[in-house]
Write a protein that holds these residues in place. Sequence first.
Motif, short mmCIF file in Angstrom:
data_model
loop_
_atom_site.label_atom_id
_atom_site.label_comp_id
_atom_site.label_asym_id
_atom_site.label_seq_id
_atom_site.Cartn_x
_atom_site.Cartn_y
_atom_site.Cartn_z
N THR A 1 0.83 -1.20 0.00
CA THR A 1 0.00 0.00 0.00
C THR A 1 0.86 1.25 0.00
N LEU B 1 2.09 2.25 -3.37
CA LEU B 1 1.08 3.00 -4.12
C LEU B 1 1.02 4.45 -3.65
N PHE C 1 -7.47 7.66 -6.55
CA PHE C 1 -6.68 6.47 -6.22
C PHE C 1 -6.55 6.32 -4.70
N PHE D 1 -10.30 5.25 -3.46
CA PHE D 1 -10.89 4.02 -3.98
C PHE D 1 -9.93 2.83 -4.02
N CYS D 2 -8.63 3.10 -4.08
CA CYS D 2 -7.65 2.00 -4.21
C CYS D 2 -6.86 1.79 -2.92
N ALA D 3 -6.29 2.85 -2.38
CA ALA D 3 -5.43 2.70 -1.21
C ALA D 3 -6.24 2.47 0.07
N LYS E 1 -7.50 -1.16 0.86
CA LYS E 1 -6.54 -2.24 0.68
C LYS E 1 -6.40 -3.14 1.91
#
Length: 323
Positions: free
Chosen positions: A80, A83, A99, A102-104, A107
């Motif tokens: 993580t 990223l 990002f 929604f992504c990190a 996780k």
Amino acid sequence: MQDQVASDFDVAEHELAGVLQQLVREKCEVWGEHFTKGMNRPADMPAGVCVRDEGLLVLGCPFGTSEFMERHFAKVLKKTQHLLDNLPRLEDPQSAGKFLRFCATPKFHYHLRTSLPFTRPLAEAAGKHSRALIQAACTLFFLGDVQTKTVRQLKLPLTEGGFGLTDAARIAPAAYFGANAVVLADVLARHEGAAWMPAHGRAGLEAQPWVQAIQAAYDHLLTHYPRSPQSDPLPDVRSLMLRPVGGLQAKLTQRIHQQESASLQAALNDMRDDAGHPTTDGARLQSCKGPGATAWLQAIPFSPATTISPDAFVWNVQFQLAW
């Protein structure tokens, strides 16, 4: 114990054969709480099975000693962090913010749903994850050293005037309870009377440590986040053994966020400046919750009409946070 393991492997092979599958013992691993590091291989352990002395992964979830769990969570956090470290290279805070949210942010959520919620390794890793998200936001939006009120706002969902950087440690009991609420009935139906249950029926399942952790999460949620008159009552563990209930994690997380939002709102409403006059912080947060107030944060920069310049986006973030 080893005789029981050998018997369990025989049962597993028989059940898999019934669905035309083969158990490959050379790909199997065994770990037990009484295993010690450097121990000799138990004499009666089935041939080909790998014996782990610290722990093992089951569908990516660590079971083992605290040190084993810490090492696994550290690997997850490292990915993580990789990223997060690369988000500034986009040179586009609007896309980087997407990002980040929604992504990190999610996780680590898989481990919140599958790991015992009150263990030290999970709590420490969840805290590190949340702090890394806040630090990334400070870097992306040039916030510097932020105050506690700003950190609390960043962790709120957009609907509550925040930025959706969910506090993993805070929602851990809700995630674990919600995930298990949909499987308890199935586990009981499939395994009632199994040898690993110390008693028959629901009492046998209740004796399992992972089910006791569900009860602990239930007690925690009732104590710290009592339901409002408008919300549905929280089903207890025994009722979930009879009928699964879906969507509880989302509902409980929303309840947690609403309580935190109300607490922050009250704290900001009570703030005073050096002259003793009310500050505008409370009104600012309230306005951030209004209809359409966070539309600019939800806009996806796929066309000029929905793209915000880097300087304007950073300014908007700082303005919303009263930085």
